[in-house]
Design a protein around this motif. Structure first.
Motif, PDB file in Angstrom:
ATOM      1  N   ASP A  60      38.571  43.550  33.947  1.00  0.00           N
ATOM      2  CA  ASP A  60      39.841  43.498  34.693  1.00  0.00           C
ATOM      3  C   ASP A  60      40.944  44.092  33.807  1.00  0.00           C
ATOM      4  O   ASP A  60      42.017  43.514  33.655  1.00  0.00           O
ATOM      5  CB  ASP A  60      40.135  42.033  35.086  1.00  0.00           C
ATOM      6  N   TYR A  63      42.679  41.834  31.184  1.00  0.00           N
ATOM      7  CA  TYR A  63      42.964  40.444  31.566  1.00  0.00           C
ATOM      8  C   TYR A  63      41.714  39.566  31.388  1.00  0.00           C
ATOM      9  O   TYR A  63      41.669  38.425  31.824  1.00  0.00           O
ATOM     10  CB  TYR A  63      43.561  40.359  32.972  1.00  0.00           C
ATOM     11  N   VAL A 100      46.951  35.317  28.231  1.00  0.00           N
ATOM     12  CA  VAL A 100      46.003  35.129  29.342  1.00  0.00           C
ATOM     13  C   VAL A 100      45.064  33.996  28.966  1.00  0.00           C
ATOM     14  O   VAL A 100      44.024  34.205  28.341  1.00  0.00           O
ATOM     15  CB  VAL A 100      45.213  36.431  29.601  1.00  0.00           C
ATOM     16  N   HIS A 103      41.886  31.804  31.651  1.00  0.00           N
ATOM     17  CA  HIS A 103      40.478  32.190  31.498  1.00  0.00           C
ATOM     18  C   HIS A 103      40.362  33.106  30.289  1.00  0.00           C
ATOM     19  O   HIS A 103      41.357  33.636  29.805  1.00  0.00           O
ATOM     20  CB  HIS A 103      40.004  32.925  32.757  1.00  0.00           C
ATOM     21  N   PHE A 144      38.960  37.542  43.470  1.00  0.00           N
ATOM     22  CA  PHE A 144      38.351  38.873  43.576  1.00  0.00           C
ATOM     23  C   PHE A 144      37.112  38.843  44.474  1.00  0.00           C
ATOM     24  O   PHE A 144      36.123  39.518  44.216  1.00  0.00           O
ATOM     25  CB  PHE A 144      37.981  39.398  42.177  1.00  0.00           C
ATOM     26  N   PHE A 163      38.884  34.115  38.921  1.00  0.00           N
ATOM     27  CA  PHE A 163      38.960  35.585  39.067  1.00  0.00           C
ATOM     28  C   PHE A 163      37.528  36.127  38.966  1.00  0.00           C
ATOM     29  O   PHE A 163      36.636  35.530  39.563  1.00  0.00           O
ATOM     30  CB  PHE A 163      39.963  36.153  38.056  1.00  0.00           C
ATOM     31  N   GLN A 167      35.373  36.391  33.984  1.00  0.00           N
ATOM     32  CA  GLN A 167      36.601  35.699  33.541  1.00  0.00           C
ATOM     33  C   GLN A 167      36.469  34.182  33.750  1.00  0.00           C
ATOM     34  O   GLN A 167      37.154  33.594  34.593  1.00  0.00           O
ATOM     35  CB  GLN A 167      37.807  36.239  34.333  1.00  0.00           C
ATOM     36  N   ARG A 197      54.592  36.532  28.245  1.00  0.00           N
ATOM     37  CA  ARG A 197      54.452  36.478  29.709  1.00  0.00           C
ATOM     38  C   ARG A 197      53.105  35.789  29.918  1.00  0.00           C
ATOM     39  O   ARG A 197      52.101  36.183  29.322  1.00  0.00           O
ATOM     40  CB  ARG A 197      54.459  37.908  30.260  1.00  0.00           C
ATOM     41  N   ASP A 199      49.991  34.646  32.022  1.00  0.00           N
ATOM     42  CA  ASP A 199      49.178  35.003  33.183  1.00  0.00           C
ATOM     43  C   ASP A 199      48.766  33.768  33.990  1.00  0.00           C
ATOM     44  O   ASP A 199      48.231  32.814  33.420  1.00  0.00           O
ATOM     45  CB  ASP A 199      47.924  35.714  32.651  1.00  0.00           C
ATOM     46  N   VAL A 200      48.976  33.818  35.294  1.00  0.00           N
ATOM     47  CA  VAL A 200      48.640  32.702  36.216  1.00  0.00           C
ATOM     48  C   VAL A 200      48.652  31.337  35.516  1.00  0.00           C
ATOM     49  O   VAL A 200      47.723  30.534  35.663  1.00  0.00           O
ATOM     50  CB  VAL A 200      47.294  32.924  36.959  1.00  0.00           C
ATOM     51  N   HIS A 329      52.087  45.751  37.713  1.00  0.00           N
ATOM     52  CA  HIS A 329      50.744  46.350  37.739  1.00  0.00           C
ATOM     53  C   HIS A 329      49.844  45.772  38.827  1.00  0.00           C
ATOM     54  O   HIS A 329      48.728  46.242  39.001  1.00  0.00           O
ATOM     55  CB  HIS A 329      50.096  46.162  36.364  1.00  0.00           C
ATOM     56  N   ASP A 330      50.290  44.720  39.503  1.00  0.00           N
ATOM     57  CA  ASP A 330      49.486  44.113  40.578  1.00  0.00           C
ATOM     58  C   ASP A 330      50.029  44.415  41.965  1.00  0.00           C
ATOM     59  O   ASP A 330      49.453  43.990  42.960  1.00  0.00           O
ATOM     60  CB  ASP A 330      49.483  42.580  40.422  1.00  0.00           C
ATOM     61  N   ARG A 416      46.148  47.625  43.980  1.00  0.00           N
ATOM     62  CA  ARG A 416      46.800  47.571  42.672  1.00  0.00           C
ATOM     63  C   ARG A 416      46.771  48.917  41.940  1.00  0.00           C
ATOM     64  O   ARG A 416      47.622  49.180  41.095  1.00  0.00           O
ATOM     65  CB  ARG A 416      46.138  46.495  41.801  1.00  0.00           C
ATOM     66  N   ARG A 420      48.941  51.800  39.014  1.00  0.00           N
ATOM     67  CA  ARG A 420      48.246  52.001  37.742  1.00  0.00           C
ATOM     68  C   ARG A 420      47.954  53.460  37.434  1.00  0.00           C
ATOM     69  O   ARG A 420      47.360  53.763  36.397  1.00  0.00           O
ATOM     70  CB  ARG A 420      46.957  51.175  37.743  1.00  0.00           C
TER      71      ARG A 420
HETATM   72  C1  NOJ Z   1      47.330  38.216  37.046  1.00  0.00           C
HETATM   73  C2  NOJ Z   1      47.341  39.554  36.395  1.00  0.00           C
HETATM   74  O1  NOJ Z   1      48.614  40.097  36.478  1.00  0.00           O
HETATM   75  C3  NOJ Z   1      46.289  40.372  37.080  1.00  0.00           C
HETATM   76  O2  NOJ Z   1      46.357  41.728  36.753  1.00  0.00           O
HETATM   77  C4  NOJ Z   1      44.951  39.765  36.737  1.00  0.00           C
HETATM   78  O3  NOJ Z   1      43.940  40.425  37.457  1.00  0.00           O
HETATM   79  C5  NOJ Z   1      44.899  38.282  37.069  1.00  0.00           C
HETATM   80  N1  NOJ Z   1      46.096  37.571  36.732  1.00  0.00           N
HETATM   81  C6  NOJ Z   1      43.772  37.633  36.334  1.00  0.00           C
HETATM   82  O4  NOJ Z   1      44.052  37.601  34.964  1.00  0.00           O
END
Ligand code: NOJ
Length: 560
Positions: A60, A63, A100, A103, A144, A163, A167, A197, A199-200, A329-330, A416, A420
């Motif tokens: 990913d 990530y 991150v 996971h 996913f 995810f 992951q 930053r 992540d989730v 990026h998402d 996404r 990118r």
């Molecule tokens: C959010 C991230 O911005 C994204 O790109 C990623 O796929 C998921 N979290 C899982 O880490």
């Protein structure tokens, strides 16, 4: 309101894989970022957020981290990273890293150990469960596609992965996991970084027992978000992280938080809460999705956007802090999604930027946004690289019976990979991104849309961003002023005021490709003194009660 540097900052997000390649392997790298620091300094941003640069098998795109304390081979070495940080600090730019830790990668040493046996000391670093009635432990769906559980033969158990199956989710109930994360964070902070930053990060606390999600339609798998989004121990964990790590440094922290409501954000970001500085809400980028999720396309209703943004502006004023973004990026490119990337590309990119940068909160500029980069349309699914797109296509078209064209259309709008494609630096081959073969095809419009051209053109989107960022530095009202919406039901115009210490801003933006009439409601008392910024020529007149706005026009008046 307490004044701080991170409230007064503008953050620039770099997705390193697509930023700038210096060794010709078609993948962006750290040296490529260092090379462009003067460009970013000139733009005026003062903080840079790097999407993950750690060791990763790239299931990913980083990530999925296999070593939190080393750099991804494709991106360079730790020495390259140290040089980048030093060059940034030399220019007064701050660095925030992606954290991150919901996971890791399944190739992380912890997981490799965890998988070995049920009594391995690392077993409880992850979330393992036996199957239920010959099936997965519960019915949760991965973000996913497919089940959120992966069966492992060796120990005859499943592990949770919200995810991809590469992951696996870390087990935050285990105090050792939390301590490992805190140590790792301190290690980076001691190297001199300026924040994270995350992540989730609001997914890290799961409801004990991991119950099945309600499934009225009898689907194979269902979201399950109610059992892990803003879960039962989330505030305890973040407060602990703050106490153990963050409070010891002067940092910017932003939590990526799908499913966080403004009431949650008040708790995550409240001054006296000692958790985070700000969160990324998803509510405004979910407004153009139907009931079946992001691929279920629905036109955006501007009134819904106004209602939502206003709720966050009002809800966090004096009670927390907003982060402001329209793409990353998402998410698809904002000019393609909310503006018009053809006839009014320049006007609408500037209008959207005006709308966003005049709000209260810390604005985030995603690489390429500052030159008005647009979405991509690849003819064939094989040209796409994103795991989310590819898994979804496989599930819906190859294994399911959904229509190929319809699914491709949803990818064109929401995929996404739109965000990118490599940054378009100039009009040379591959847009100057690489001398090799880019990992993802460059958008063919690079001859027209590129940074070199934009920097040289005084009327470009780039130079407009520069001005917006400069204004924020020079007018406290843009940072600290109170927001009030006007014309809440108008279908094309988004207009609001900001008020601070007897001063006022009037922001007027036209979200349509038509001329529309702006009538200032009488209740809004405003004496215009100057036009602060506009994306068309404007003859200043003190009377702003009745105006005709051109397609995607944006104006900001300062007065009282
Ligand atoms: C959010 C991230 O911005 C994204 O790109 C990623 O796929 C998921 N979290 C899982 O880490």
């Amino acid at each position: 309101m307490k004044k701080t540097w991170w409230k007064e900052s503008v953050v620039y997000q770099i997705y390193p894989r697509s930023f700038n390649d210096t060794n010709g392997d078609g993948i962006g790298d750290l040296k490529g970022i260092t090379e462009k620091l003067d460009y970013l300094k000139d733009l005026g941003v003062n903080v840079i957020w790097l999407s993950p640069v750690y060791k990763s098998p790239n299931d990913d795109n980083g990530y999925d981290i296999s070593d939190y304390q080393d750099i991804m081979d494709e991106f360079g070495t730790i020495e390259d990273w140290e040089e980048l940080l030093a060059e940034m600090h030399k220019r007064g730019l701050k660095l925030i890293m992606d954290l991150v830790v919901n996971h890791s990668s399944d190739e992380h040493a912890w997981f490799v150990e965890s998988k070995k046996s049920k009594d391995n000391p690392y077993r409880d670093y992850y979330i393992w469960r036996p199957g239920k009635d010959g099936k997965e432990p519960n019915n949760w769906e991965s973000a996913f596609s497919g089940s959120a559980w992966q069966y492992d033969e060796q120990t005859d158990e499943y592990f949770l992965h919200l995810f991809s199956k590469k992951q696996p989710d870390l087990n935050w109930e285990n105090p050792k996991v939390r301590q490992e994360v805190y140590n790792m964070m301190s290690w980076w902070l001691d190297k001199g970084i300026d924040g994270f930053r995350m992540d989730v990060i609001n997914f890290i606390s799961k409801v004990p027992g991991l119950p099945d999600a309600p499934n009225p339609e009898g689907k194979r798998y269902v979201g399950g978000g109610e059992y892990f989004i803003n879960g039962p121990r989330i505030h305890e964990f973040l407060h602990e992280m703050n106490k153990e790590v963050l409070s010891k440094y002067d940092v910017l922290t932003v939590g990526e938080m799908p499913g966080a409501k403004v009431e949650d954000a008040q708790l995550y970001t409240g001054d006296d809460r000692e958790e985070l500085n700000m969160v990324f809400t998803f509510e405004h980028v979910d407004l153009d999705s139907g009931p079946n999720g992001k691929w279920d396309l629905k036109p955006l209703n501007l009134v819904d956007l106004k209602e939502n943004v206003t709720k966050w502006q009002k809800g966090l004023h004096e009670a927390g802090w907003n982060s402001l973004y329209l793409n990353n990026h998402d998410q698809p490119r904002m000019v393609s999604r909310f503006g018009n990337d053809k006839e009014y590309r320049v006007e609408s990119a500037k209008m959207l930027a005006t709308f966003l940068h005049m709000l209260q909160g810390t604005p985030y500029v995603y690489q390429g946004e500052e030159i008005g980069m647009t979405n991509i349309r690849f003819e064939s699914i094989d040209e796409y690289k994103d795991i989310e797109i590819l898994n979804m296509y496989k599930e819906k078209v190859i294994e399911g019976n959904e229509d190929h064209d319809k699914v491709m259309e949803s990818i064109y709008v929401k995929g996404r990979d739109n965000a990118r494609t490599p940054v378009q630096w100039d009009d040379s081959e591959h847009a100057g991104f690489t001398t090799g073969e880019p990992w993802l095809t460059v958008n063919p419009n690079y001859k027209e849309i590129n940074a070199k051209k934009a920097v040289a053109d005084p009327n470009s989107v780039y130079n407009y961003y520069k001005e917006l960022i400069r204004l924020r530095k020079n007018h406290e009202i843009i940072v600290y002023g109170e927001y009030d919406l006007i014309l809440e039901d108008h279908p094309q115009i988004y207009s609001y005021t900001r008020s601070y210490n007897g001063e006022k801003l009037l922001v007027i933006t036209n979200f349509s490709d038509k001329e529309v009439a702006f009538e200032n409601p009488e209740i809004v008392q405003f004496n215009a003194e100057e036009v602060l910024i506009s994306n068309y020529e404007v003859d200043f007149s003190k009377d702003v009660s009745s105006l005709t706005l051109r397609p995607y026009e944006a104006r900001v008046y300062r007065g009282n």
